[in-house]
Design a protein around this motif. Sequence first.
Motif, short mmCIF file in Angstrom:
data_model
loop_
_atom_site.label_atom_id
_atom_site.label_comp_id
_atom_site.label_asym_id
_atom_site.label_seq_id
_atom_site.Cartn_x
_atom_site.Cartn_y
_atom_site.Cartn_z
N PHE A 61 6.34 65.45 18.47
CA PHE A 61 7.59 66.21 18.36
C PHE A 61 8.47 65.90 19.57
O PHE A 61 7.98 65.79 20.69
CB PHE A 61 7.30 67.71 18.32
N GLY A 62 9.75 65.79 19.33
CA GLY A 62 10.68 65.52 20.42
C GLY A 62 10.89 64.04 20.67
O GLY A 62 11.68 63.66 21.54
N GLY A 63 10.18 63.19 19.91
CA GLY A 63 10.35 61.76 20.05
C GLY A 63 9.54 61.18 21.18
O GLY A 63 8.82 61.89 21.88
N GLY A 64 9.68 59.89 21.37
CA GLY A 64 8.93 59.20 22.42
C GLY A 64 7.95 58.22 21.84
O GLY A 64 7.71 58.18 20.63
N THR A 65 7.38 57.41 22.72
CA THR A 65 6.44 56.39 22.29
C THR A 65 5.03 56.95 22.17
O THR A 65 4.70 57.98 22.76
CB THR A 65 6.42 55.22 23.29
N GLY A 66 4.19 56.24 21.43
CA GLY A 66 2.78 56.63 21.32
C GLY A 66 2.55 57.66 20.23
O GLY A 66 3.47 58.29 19.71
N MET A 67 1.27 57.82 19.91
CA MET A 67 0.84 58.77 18.88
C MET A 67 -0.01 59.85 19.54
O MET A 67 -0.62 59.64 20.59
CB MET A 67 0.05 58.04 17.80
N ILE A 68 -0.06 61.01 18.87
CA ILE A 68 -0.78 62.17 19.40
C ILE A 68 -1.90 62.56 18.44
O ILE A 68 -1.69 62.58 17.22
CB ILE A 68 0.17 63.37 19.58
N MET A 69 -3.06 62.87 18.97
CA MET A 69 -4.16 63.33 18.12
C MET A 69 -3.81 64.68 17.51
O MET A 69 -3.42 65.61 18.22
CB MET A 69 -5.46 63.42 18.93
#
Length: 242
Positions: A61-69
């Motif tokens: 949420f909020g954008g940005g690089t990478g993925m979150i578990m």
Amino acid sequence: EYEIKTAKQIYIITPFPEMVEAVICESILRRAADKELVVYHVVDLREFAEGKFKQIDDYPFGGGTGMIMMPEPILKALDRVKELHSGDRNLRVIFPTPQGEQLTQDKSREFSQDDDLVFISGHYKGMDERIRESVVTDEISIGDFVLTNGELPTLVILDTVVRLIPGVLGDDESAMGDSFTNELLDFPHYTRPAEVRGMDVPEVLLSGHHEKIEKWRQEEREKRTQSRRPDLWKTYEQKQTR
């Protein structure tokens, strides 16, 4: 003195169970299980993911690089852990992360004692913060660097903990001489032959004089700590002057 009465239960939540199993089936970690001092439960995180591809990560949420578990697969895996857990000890949930408290020998000894343990092996850019806030009890760092997965630090922490459980090592006194156990680094070690390619073992170690040997070892501990780890030496000196 702490003495384990029932096998310590250790749960490892991971999307790569084969990686974990390859390590816990060898050496000291396996010996602990063979002696029934530890029971390992490897929980495959992808079993609790939904969809055709068993996705465990999503965009932040909020954008940005990478993925979150994602939180839901982890929460479901923790529900499974609670179903499996039959011990009367508490569960400590450990999340290896560079943002955590620095791992120390004292911390490993603490983990080796009263509580059963759950490890959550992180991946990608990180884990949904709500998991860290609601269920994680200990965030632990093995150093100021970043790895590509959480299995490696999990296994490092696990190894430091299991070897300190009474009865795991053949000689429990062996662990008492480890580096960091008494704020000092370990002394030099030698074995046979007494001379190899012009390099000799210190004569004091061949003397059979136990008092002199122990004095030499203590001096070597202090010299090595002072030259290699001035931070530890400063702490040691402060404790000696109290």
